[in-house]
Design a protein around this motif. Structure first.
Motif, PDB file in Angstrom:
ATOM      1  N   UNK A  64      25.110  16.510  -3.189  1.00  0.00           N
ATOM      2  CA  UNK A  64      23.892  15.881  -3.102  1.00  0.00           C
ATOM      3  C   UNK A  64      23.307  16.025  -1.832  1.00  0.00           C
ATOM      4  N   UNK A  65      21.797  15.513  -1.586  1.00  0.00           N
ATOM      5  CA  UNK A  65      21.483  15.517  -0.175  1.00  0.00           C
ATOM      6  C   UNK A  65      22.042  14.368   0.506  1.00  0.00           C
ATOM      7  N   UNK A  66      22.124  14.371   1.951  1.00  0.00           N
ATOM      8  CA  UNK A  66      22.750  13.279   2.628  1.00  0.00           C
ATOM      9  C   UNK A  66      21.750  12.752   3.714  1.00  0.00           C
ATOM     10  N   UNK A  67      20.488  12.756   3.469  1.00  0.00           N
ATOM     11  CA  UNK A  67      19.300  12.008   4.197  1.00  0.00           C
ATOM     12  C   UNK A  67      18.570  11.434   3.345  1.00  0.00           C
ATOM     13  N   UNK A  68      18.632   9.875   3.330  1.00  0.00           N
ATOM     14  CA  UNK A  68      17.752   9.132   2.557  1.00  0.00           C
ATOM     15  C   UNK A  68      17.996   9.319   1.167  1.00  0.00           C
ATOM     16  N   UNK A  69      19.313   9.467   0.783  1.00  0.00           N
ATOM     17  CA  UNK A  69      19.726   9.553  -0.504  1.00  0.00           C
ATOM     18  C   UNK A  69      18.830   8.775  -1.482  1.00  0.00           C
ATOM     19  N   UNK A  70      18.598   7.540  -1.230  1.00  0.00           N
ATOM     20  CA  UNK A  70      17.618   6.646  -2.194  1.00  0.00           C
ATOM     21  C   UNK A  70      16.364   7.412  -2.615  1.00  0.00           C
ATOM     22  N   UNK A  71      15.956   8.258  -1.840  1.00  0.00           N
ATOM     23  CA  UNK A  71      14.674   9.009  -2.137  1.00  0.00           C
ATOM     24  C   UNK A  71      15.171  10.658  -2.828  1.00  0.00           C
ATOM     25  N   UNK A  99       0.764  -1.220  -0.045  1.00  0.00           N
ATOM     26  CA  UNK A  99      -0.048   0.026   0.023  1.00  0.00           C
ATOM     27  C   UNK A  99       0.737   1.191   0.054  1.00  0.00           C
ATOM     28  N   UNK A 100       0.774   2.123  -1.015  1.00  0.00           N
ATOM     29  CA  UNK A 100       1.594   3.257  -0.907  1.00  0.00           C
ATOM     30  C   UNK A 100       0.708   4.460  -0.437  1.00  0.00           C
ATOM     31  N   UNK A 101       1.456   5.398  -0.533  1.00  0.00           N
ATOM     32  CA  UNK A 101       0.698   6.976   0.025  1.00  0.00           C
ATOM     33  C   UNK A 101      -0.090   7.289  -0.909  1.00  0.00           C
ATOM     34  N   UNK A 102      -0.339   6.736  -2.220  1.00  0.00           N
ATOM     35  CA  UNK A 102      -1.467   7.299  -3.084  1.00  0.00           C
ATOM     36  C   UNK A 102      -2.383   6.057  -3.517  1.00  0.00           C
ATOM     37  N   UNK A 103      -2.381   5.220  -2.725  1.00  0.00           N
ATOM     38  CA  UNK A 103      -3.231   3.979  -3.188  1.00  0.00           C
ATOM     39  C   UNK A 103      -2.383   2.555  -3.395  1.00  0.00           C
ATOM     40  N   UNK A 104      -2.932   1.391  -3.325  1.00  0.00           N
ATOM     41  CA  UNK A 104      -2.064   0.341  -3.527  1.00  0.00           C
ATOM     42  C   UNK A 104      -1.008   0.452  -4.656  1.00  0.00           C
ATOM     43  N   UNK A 105       0.119  -0.190  -4.636  1.00  0.00           N
ATOM     44  CA  UNK A 105       1.145  -0.199  -5.850  1.00  0.00           C
ATOM     45  C   UNK A 105       1.880  -1.442  -5.505  1.00  0.00           C
ATOM     46  N   UNK A 110       6.156  -0.013   2.138  1.00  0.00           N
ATOM     47  CA  UNK A 110       5.490   0.341   1.281  1.00  0.00           C
ATOM     48  C   UNK A 110       6.337   1.339   0.392  1.00  0.00           C
ATOM     49  N   UNK A 111       5.893   1.452  -0.855  1.00  0.00           N
ATOM     50  CA  UNK A 111       6.809   2.468  -1.823  1.00  0.00           C
ATOM     51  C   UNK A 111       6.598   3.894  -1.489  1.00  0.00           C
ATOM     52  N   UNK A 112       7.559   4.563  -1.691  1.00  0.00           N
ATOM     53  CA  UNK A 112       7.511   5.943  -1.209  1.00  0.00           C
ATOM     54  C   UNK A 112       7.111   6.946  -2.421  1.00  0.00           C
ATOM     55  N   UNK A 113       6.394   7.912  -2.276  1.00  0.00           N
ATOM     56  CA  UNK A 113       6.133   8.866  -3.363  1.00  0.00           C
ATOM     57  C   UNK A 113       6.054  10.130  -2.489  1.00  0.00           C
ATOM     58  N   UNK A 114       6.641  11.293  -3.343  1.00  0.00           N
ATOM     59  CA  UNK A 114       6.753  12.549  -2.889  1.00  0.00           C
ATOM     60  C   UNK A 114       5.109  12.734  -2.892  1.00  0.00           C
ATOM     61  N   UNK A 115       5.059  13.789  -1.963  1.00  0.00           N
ATOM     62  CA  UNK A 115       3.553  14.485  -2.054  1.00  0.00           C
ATOM     63  C   UNK A 115       3.169  14.976  -3.364  1.00  0.00           C
TER      64      UNK A 115
END
Length: 373
Positions: A332-339, A180-186, A211-216
Protein backbone atom coordinates in the motif's frame (compact mmCIF):
# COMPACT_ATOMS: atom_id res chain seq x y z
CA UNK A 1 3.93 -41.67 44.27
CA UNK A 2 1.22 -39.47 45.73
CA UNK A 3 1.86 -35.74 46.07
CA UNK A 4 -0.41 -33.71 48.32
CA UNK A 5 -0.43 -29.97 48.83
CA UNK A 6 -1.82 -28.36 51.95
CA UNK A 7 -2.89 -24.75 52.31
CA UNK A 8 -3.41 -22.66 55.40
CA UNK A 9 -6.74 -21.38 54.12
CA UNK A 10 -9.87 -23.26 55.03
CA UNK A 11 -12.75 -24.10 52.77
CA UNK A 12 -15.20 -21.25 52.74
CA UNK A 13 -12.60 -18.75 53.87
CA UNK A 14 -13.70 -15.16 53.92
CA UNK A 15 -13.45 -13.28 50.69
CA UNK A 16 -10.41 -11.09 50.11
CA UNK A 17 -10.56 -7.59 51.48
CA UNK A 18 -13.08 -5.70 49.43
CA UNK A 19 -12.96 -2.19 48.12
CA UNK A 20 -16.16 -0.26 48.68
CA UNK A 21 -17.01 2.06 45.82
CA UNK A 22 -18.69 5.29 46.92
CA UNK A 23 -21.94 5.72 45.01
CA UNK A 24 -21.71 7.84 41.89
CA UNK A 25 -23.81 10.97 41.90
CA UNK A 26 -25.15 12.10 38.56
CA UNK A 27 -24.92 15.76 39.59
CA UNK A 28 -21.52 15.63 41.27
CA UNK A 29 -19.78 12.77 39.49
CA UNK A 30 -16.12 12.24 40.30
CA UNK A 31 -13.97 9.83 38.31
CA UNK A 32 -12.10 7.44 40.57
CA UNK A 33 -8.89 5.86 39.21
CA UNK A 34 -9.56 2.69 41.18
CA UNK A 35 -8.78 -0.79 39.91
CA UNK A 36 -11.84 -2.27 41.56
CA UNK A 37 -14.42 0.45 40.89
CA UNK A 38 -15.74 1.03 37.38
CA UNK A 39 -17.72 4.18 36.71
CA UNK A 40 -20.65 3.74 34.35
CA UNK A 41 -21.05 6.59 31.85
CA UNK A 42 -24.54 7.47 30.59
CA UNK A 43 -25.38 7.86 26.92
CA UNK A 44 -25.78 11.50 25.81
CA UNK A 45 -29.59 11.33 25.86
CA UNK A 46 -29.71 10.23 29.52
CA UNK A 47 -27.09 12.35 31.25
CA UNK A 48 -28.78 12.20 34.67
CA UNK A 49 -28.09 8.47 35.06
CA UNK A 50 -25.16 7.19 37.09
CA UNK A 51 -23.76 3.93 38.31
CA UNK A 52 -20.74 1.99 39.49
CA UNK A 53 -19.49 -1.57 39.24
CA UNK A 54 -17.62 -3.07 42.21
CA UNK A 55 -15.25 -5.93 41.48
CA UNK A 56 -15.38 -8.32 44.44
CA UNK A 57 -12.76 -11.06 44.69
CA UNK A 58 -14.27 -14.54 44.61
CA UNK A 59 -13.71 -17.05 47.38
CA UNK A 60 -10.49 -18.96 46.92
CA UNK A 61 -7.98 -20.90 49.05
CA UNK A 62 -5.35 -18.63 47.51
CA UNK A 63 -4.87 -14.87 47.51
CA UNK A 64 -6.46 -14.50 44.08
CA UNK A 65 -9.08 -16.38 42.15
CA UNK A 66 -8.41 -17.28 38.52
CA UNK A 67 -9.89 -19.60 35.93
CA UNK A 68 -7.90 -22.37 34.25
CA UNK A 69 -6.65 -19.89 31.62
CA UNK A 70 -5.26 -17.53 34.24
CA UNK A 71 -7.93 -14.82 33.95
CA UNK A 72 -8.82 -13.07 37.22
CA UNK A 73 -12.33 -13.82 38.47
CA UNK A 74 -14.58 -11.32 40.21
CA UNK A 75 -18.16 -11.10 41.34
CA UNK A 76 -19.77 -7.89 40.11
CA UNK A 77 -21.94 -5.66 42.30
CA UNK A 78 -23.68 -2.91 40.34
CA UNK A 79 -25.14 0.23 41.92
CA UNK A 80 -27.46 2.35 39.75
CA UNK A 81 -29.45 5.52 40.29
CA UNK A 82 -32.01 7.58 38.38
CA UNK A 83 -32.94 4.82 35.92
CA UNK A 84 -36.26 5.84 34.35
CA UNK A 85 -39.18 3.49 33.84
CA UNK A 86 -37.96 1.36 30.91
CA UNK A 87 -41.32 1.83 29.17
CA UNK A 88 -40.40 5.48 28.62
CA UNK A 89 -37.49 4.42 26.39
CA UNK A 90 -39.45 2.11 24.10
CA UNK A 91 -40.89 -1.41 24.15
CA UNK A 92 -38.87 -2.40 27.21
CA UNK A 93 -39.77 -3.82 30.64
CA UNK A 94 -36.47 -4.05 32.51
CA UNK A 95 -32.73 -3.38 32.53
CA UNK A 96 -30.02 -5.99 32.01
CA UNK A 97 -26.26 -5.84 32.67
CA UNK A 98 -23.75 -7.32 30.24
CA UNK A 99 -19.98 -7.77 30.19
CA UNK A 100 -17.83 -8.04 27.10
CA UNK A 101 -14.24 -7.87 26.00
CA UNK A 102 -13.00 -4.59 24.57
CA UNK A 103 -13.70 -5.93 21.05
CA UNK A 104 -17.30 -6.76 22.07
CA UNK A 105 -16.88 -10.49 21.52
CA UNK A 106 -18.01 -12.45 23.38
CA UNK A 107 -20.76 -10.59 25.26
CA UNK A 108 -22.03 -12.33 28.40
CA UNK A 109 -25.20 -11.60 30.32
CA UNK A 110 -24.60 -10.67 33.96
CA UNK A 111 -28.21 -10.34 35.05
CA UNK A 112 -31.19 -8.08 35.62
CA UNK A 113 -30.54 -4.77 37.39
CA UNK A 114 -32.53 -1.83 38.72
CA UNK A 115 -32.01 1.28 40.82
CA UNK A 116 -30.01 0.42 43.92
CA UNK A 117 -27.31 -2.17 44.51
CA UNK A 118 -27.37 -5.73 43.25
CA UNK A 119 -24.79 -8.50 43.01
CA UNK A 120 -24.92 -9.96 39.53
CA UNK A 121 -22.83 -12.49 37.60
CA UNK A 122 -19.16 -13.32 37.36
CA UNK A 123 -16.58 -11.38 35.36
CA UNK A 124 -13.65 -13.34 33.99
CA UNK A 125 -12.01 -11.01 31.47
CA UNK A 126 -8.68 -9.24 32.03
CA UNK A 127 -9.94 -6.23 30.06
CA UNK A 128 -13.67 -5.64 29.73
CA UNK A 129 -16.62 -3.33 29.19
CA UNK A 130 -19.80 -3.41 31.30
CA UNK A 131 -23.00 -2.30 29.57
CA UNK A 132 -26.51 -1.65 30.90
CA UNK A 133 -29.35 -1.86 28.39
CA UNK A 134 -33.12 -1.61 28.45
CA UNK A 135 -34.60 -4.90 27.27
CA UNK A 136 -38.02 -6.32 26.43
CA UNK A 137 -37.59 -9.14 28.95
CA UNK A 138 -35.22 -10.29 31.68
CA UNK A 139 -34.98 -13.61 29.81
CA UNK A 140 -33.16 -12.21 26.75
CA UNK A 141 -29.95 -14.05 25.90
CA UNK A 142 -28.44 -11.36 23.66
CA UNK A 143 -28.40 -7.59 23.91
CA UNK A 144 -31.01 -6.07 21.60
CA UNK A 145 -32.39 -3.08 23.50
CA UNK A 146 -31.30 0.50 24.06
CA UNK A 147 -27.91 1.05 25.69
CA UNK A 148 -28.14 3.46 28.66
CA UNK A 149 -24.83 3.11 30.56
CA UNK A 150 -21.41 1.65 29.89
CA UNK A 151 -18.05 1.54 31.65
CA UNK A 152 -14.55 0.23 30.97
CA UNK A 153 -12.24 -1.61 33.33
CA UNK A 154 -9.13 0.23 34.49
CA UNK A 155 -7.00 -2.43 32.81
CA UNK A 156 -8.37 -1.33 29.42
CA UNK A 157 -7.91 2.41 29.87
CA UNK A 158 -4.45 2.82 28.37
CA UNK A 159 -5.11 5.78 26.09
CA UNK A 160 -3.20 8.79 24.71
CA UNK A 161 -2.35 11.16 27.54
CA UNK A 162 -4.09 14.08 25.82
CA UNK A 163 -7.44 12.29 25.44
CA UNK A 164 -8.81 14.24 28.41
CA UNK A 165 -8.46 17.41 26.35
CA UNK A 166 -11.26 16.22 24.07
CA UNK A 167 -14.03 17.69 26.16
CA UNK A 168 -17.59 18.41 25.14
CA UNK A 169 -16.82 22.13 24.95
CA UNK A 170 -14.10 21.39 22.39
CA UNK A 171 -16.56 19.39 20.35
CA UNK A 172 -19.16 22.15 20.42
CA UNK A 173 -16.73 24.58 18.84
CA UNK A 174 -16.71 22.51 15.65
CA UNK A 175 -20.29 21.29 15.65
CA UNK A 176 -21.74 21.94 12.21
CA UNK A 177 -18.66 23.85 11.16
CA UNK A 178 -18.42 24.17 7.38
CA UNK A 179 -15.01 23.85 5.80
CA UNK A 180 -14.02 25.14 2.38
CA UNK A 181 -12.98 22.26 0.15
CA UNK A 182 -11.02 22.18 -3.06
CA UNK A 183 -14.27 22.11 -5.02
CA UNK A 184 -16.31 24.57 -2.99
CA UNK A 185 -17.76 24.62 0.55
CA UNK A 186 -18.15 21.20 2.16
CA UNK A 187 -19.51 20.18 5.55
CA UNK A 188 -17.89 17.35 7.43
CA UNK A 189 -20.22 14.46 8.20
CA UNK A 190 -19.50 12.00 10.99
CA UNK A 191 -19.38 8.24 10.33
CA UNK A 192 -22.67 6.47 11.13
CA UNK A 193 -22.66 4.63 14.45
CA UNK A 194 -24.59 1.62 15.69
CA UNK A 195 -27.60 2.96 17.61
CA UNK A 196 -26.98 0.35 20.31
CA UNK A 197 -23.45 1.63 20.98
CA UNK A 198 -23.33 5.43 20.57
CA UNK A 199 -20.12 7.41 20.23
CA UNK A 200 -18.42 8.70 23.36
CA UNK A 201 -20.26 11.97 24.18
CA UNK A 202 -17.30 14.35 23.74
CA UNK A 203 -16.34 12.78 20.40
CA UNK A 204 -19.70 12.57 18.68
CA UNK A 205 -19.66 16.11 17.30
CA UNK A 206 -15.93 16.70 17.06
CA UNK A 207 -15.05 17.93 13.58
CA UNK A 208 -11.61 18.40 11.97
CA UNK A 209 -10.25 21.93 11.81
CA UNK A 210 -8.93 21.51 8.28
CA UNK A 211 -10.65 21.54 4.94
CA UNK A 212 -11.70 18.22 3.40
CA UNK A 213 -9.44 16.71 0.76
CA UNK A 214 -10.71 15.67 -2.63
CA UNK A 215 -8.56 14.27 -5.45
CA UNK A 216 -8.49 16.46 -8.56
CA UNK A 217 -11.48 15.96 -10.80
CA UNK A 218 -10.38 13.91 -13.78
CA UNK A 219 -11.66 12.20 -16.86
CA UNK A 220 -9.52 9.12 -16.37
CA UNK A 221 -10.84 5.76 -17.39
CA UNK A 222 -12.88 3.85 -14.85
CA UNK A 223 -10.83 1.48 -12.71
CA UNK A 224 -11.29 -2.23 -13.21
CA UNK A 225 -11.33 -4.99 -10.57
CA UNK A 226 -7.92 -6.33 -9.70
CA UNK A 227 -6.21 -8.87 -11.91
CA UNK A 228 -3.75 -11.61 -10.98
CA UNK A 229 -0.13 -11.05 -12.00
CA UNK A 230 1.99 -14.20 -11.81
CA UNK A 231 5.65 -13.37 -11.17
CA UNK A 232 8.70 -15.61 -11.01
CA UNK A 233 12.18 -15.07 -9.66
CA UNK A 234 13.95 -12.28 -11.57
CA UNK A 235 10.82 -10.73 -13.12
CA UNK A 236 10.17 -6.98 -13.28
CA UNK A 237 6.74 -5.44 -12.73
CA UNK A 238 5.79 -1.85 -13.55
CA UNK A 239 3.34 -0.52 -10.96
CA UNK A 240 1.76 2.76 -12.02
CA UNK A 241 -0.07 4.90 -9.47
CA UNK A 242 -2.48 7.10 -11.38
CA UNK A 243 -5.87 8.85 -11.15
CA UNK A 244 -8.90 6.71 -11.90
CA UNK A 245 -12.63 6.91 -11.50
CA UNK A 246 -15.00 4.46 -9.90
CA UNK A 247 -18.75 4.02 -9.74
CA UNK A 248 -19.93 3.91 -6.11
CA UNK A 249 -23.63 3.66 -5.39
CA UNK A 250 -24.49 5.18 -8.77
CA UNK A 251 -22.03 8.06 -8.40
CA UNK A 252 -18.76 8.49 -10.28
CA UNK A 253 -15.97 9.23 -7.79
CA UNK A 254 -12.40 10.36 -8.45
CA UNK A 255 -9.91 7.91 -6.93
CA UNK A 256 -6.42 6.47 -7.39
CA UNK A 257 -5.39 3.07 -8.75
CA UNK A 258 -2.41 0.82 -9.39
CA UNK A 259 -2.26 -0.17 -13.07
CA UNK A 260 -5.84 1.02 -13.49
CA UNK A 261 -7.13 -1.48 -10.91
CA UNK A 262 -8.81 -1.05 -7.52
CA UNK A 263 -7.57 -2.86 -5.54
CA UNK A 264 -4.16 -3.11 -7.23
CA UNK A 265 -3.13 -6.31 -9.00
CA UNK A 266 -2.76 -9.45 -6.89
CA UNK A 267 0.91 -10.43 -7.00
CA UNK A 268 1.21 -14.22 -7.19
CA UNK A 269 4.82 -15.16 -6.45
CA UNK A 270 6.66 -18.33 -5.36
CA UNK A 271 8.36 -18.45 -1.98
CA UNK A 272 12.01 -17.41 -2.21
CA UNK A 273 11.55 -15.31 -5.36
CA UNK A 274 13.06 -11.85 -5.78
CA UNK A 275 11.43 -9.39 -8.18
CA UNK A 276 11.88 -5.76 -9.17
CA UNK A 277 8.83 -3.49 -8.90
CA UNK A 278 9.18 -0.14 -10.68
CA UNK A 279 6.84 2.40 -9.14
CA UNK A 280 5.74 5.08 -11.63
CA UNK A 281 4.08 7.96 -9.78
CA UNK A 282 1.43 9.68 -11.88
CA UNK A 283 -0.76 11.02 -9.10
CA UNK A 284 -0.69 14.61 -7.82
CA UNK A 285 1.10 13.77 -4.53
CA UNK A 286 4.44 12.26 -3.50
CA UNK A 287 4.04 8.56 -2.72
CA UNK A 288 5.83 5.28 -2.02
CA UNK A 289 4.98 1.59 -1.64
CA UNK A 290 5.25 -0.29 1.65
CA UNK A 291 5.44 -4.09 1.44
CA UNK A 292 3.40 -4.92 4.51
CA UNK A 293 4.66 -7.99 6.37
CA UNK A 294 7.40 -8.84 3.88
CA UNK A 295 10.95 -9.34 5.24
CA UNK A 296 13.05 -7.44 2.73
CA UNK A 297 16.02 -5.07 2.61
CA UNK A 298 15.35 -2.01 4.76
CA UNK A 299 16.09 0.40 1.88
CA UNK A 300 13.13 -1.03 -0.07
CA UNK A 301 10.61 -0.98 2.80
CA UNK A 302 8.88 2.17 1.52
CA UNK A 303 8.83 4.10 4.80
CA UNK A 304 9.32 7.69 3.64
CA UNK A 305 11.67 9.68 5.85
CA UNK A 306 13.21 6.51 7.27
CA UNK A 307 14.20 4.20 4.41
CA UNK A 308 13.72 6.38 1.32
CA UNK A 309 12.69 9.78 0.06
CA UNK A 310 9.17 10.19 -1.28
CA UNK A 311 8.69 9.49 -4.98
CA UNK A 312 7.55 12.81 -6.41
CA UNK A 313 4.88 13.14 -9.10
CA UNK A 314 6.39 12.13 -12.44
CA UNK A 315 9.26 10.20 -10.83
CA UNK A 316 10.02 6.48 -10.58
CA UNK A 317 11.56 4.21 -7.95
CA UNK A 318 12.74 0.61 -8.24
CA UNK A 319 11.94 -1.74 -5.34
CA UNK A 320 13.84 -5.01 -5.09
CA UNK A 321 11.42 -7.24 -3.20
CA UNK A 322 12.39 -10.63 -1.80
CA UNK A 323 9.66 -13.02 -0.60
CA UNK A 324 11.22 -15.42 1.95
CA UNK A 325 7.98 -16.47 3.66
CA UNK A 326 4.86 -18.17 2.33
CA UNK A 327 1.53 -16.54 3.15
CA UNK A 328 -0.83 -13.71 2.25
CA UNK A 329 0.43 -10.12 2.51
CA UNK A 330 -0.41 -6.72 1.09
CA UNK A 331 1.21 -3.58 -0.28
CA UNK A 332 0.00 0.00 0.00
CA UNK A 333 0.95 3.65 -0.33
CA UNK A 334 3.00 4.95 2.60
CA UNK A 335 2.51 8.71 2.17
CA UNK A 336 -0.77 10.12 3.53
CA UNK A 337 -2.27 6.66 3.85
CA UNK A 338 -5.48 8.28 5.04
CA UNK A 339 -5.85 9.72 1.53
CA UNK A 340 -3.92 7.56 -0.92
CA UNK A 341 -4.66 4.19 0.63
CA UNK A 342 -8.31 5.04 1.21
CA UNK A 343 -8.69 6.08 -2.43
CA UNK A 344 -7.37 2.84 -3.86
CA UNK A 345 -3.59 2.49 -3.57
CA UNK A 346 -3.38 -0.97 -2.03
CA UNK A 347 -3.25 -4.58 -3.17
CA UNK A 348 -2.66 -8.19 -2.10
CA UNK A 349 0.39 -10.45 -2.34
CA UNK A 350 0.10 -14.24 -2.40
CA UNK A 351 3.41 -15.99 -1.72
CA UNK A 352 2.99 -19.65 -2.62
CA UNK A 353 4.90 -22.16 -0.45
CA UNK A 354 7.56 -24.37 -1.97
CA UNK A 355 6.68 -27.35 0.24
CA UNK A 356 3.97 -29.61 -1.14
CA UNK A 357 1.08 -30.06 1.26
CA UNK A 358 1.89 -26.81 3.10
CA UNK A 359 -1.84 -26.02 3.14
CA UNK A 360 -4.75 -28.42 3.40
CA UNK A 361 -6.33 -29.23 0.00
CA UNK A 362 -9.25 -27.07 -1.14
CA UNK A 363 -11.62 -27.05 -4.11
CA UNK A 364 -11.29 -23.34 -4.83
CA UNK A 365 -8.98 -20.55 -3.73
CA UNK A 366 -9.84 -16.86 -3.48
CA UNK A 367 -7.72 -13.96 -2.19
CA UNK A 368 -9.81 -11.10 -0.86
CA UNK A 369 -9.10 -7.56 0.25
CA UNK A 370 -11.77 -5.69 2.20
CA UNK A 371 -11.96 -1.89 2.10
CA UNK A 372 -14.39 0.33 3.98
CA UNK A 373 -14.52 3.68 2.18
Amino acid sequence: MLLTISTLATAGAAEAQQVSCPPANGLERTWRPNLYCVDLVPVPQLQSLSGTVELIAKRSPFEVSVDRDGHLLYNAAITLSDLPDPHTLGPYTTYVAWVSTVVLNPTIKLGEVRNGRATVGEIGFDQFIVMISAEASADVRERHGKLVLRGMSSSARMRPTDLVLLTSSTADEHNGHSMGGMHGPLTWSMPPMDSLLPTTPWLENLKPTTQPFLPPANTAARATPRKIVALKDGDTLRLTAAPSSRLLNGRTVSMYSYNGQISGPLLDVPQGATVVVRLDNRIDQPTSVHWHGIRLDNRFDGAVGMTQAAVKPGEQFDYRVHFPDAGIYWYHAHVREDVQQALGLFGNILVRPNAAGYYAPVDREEALVLSDL
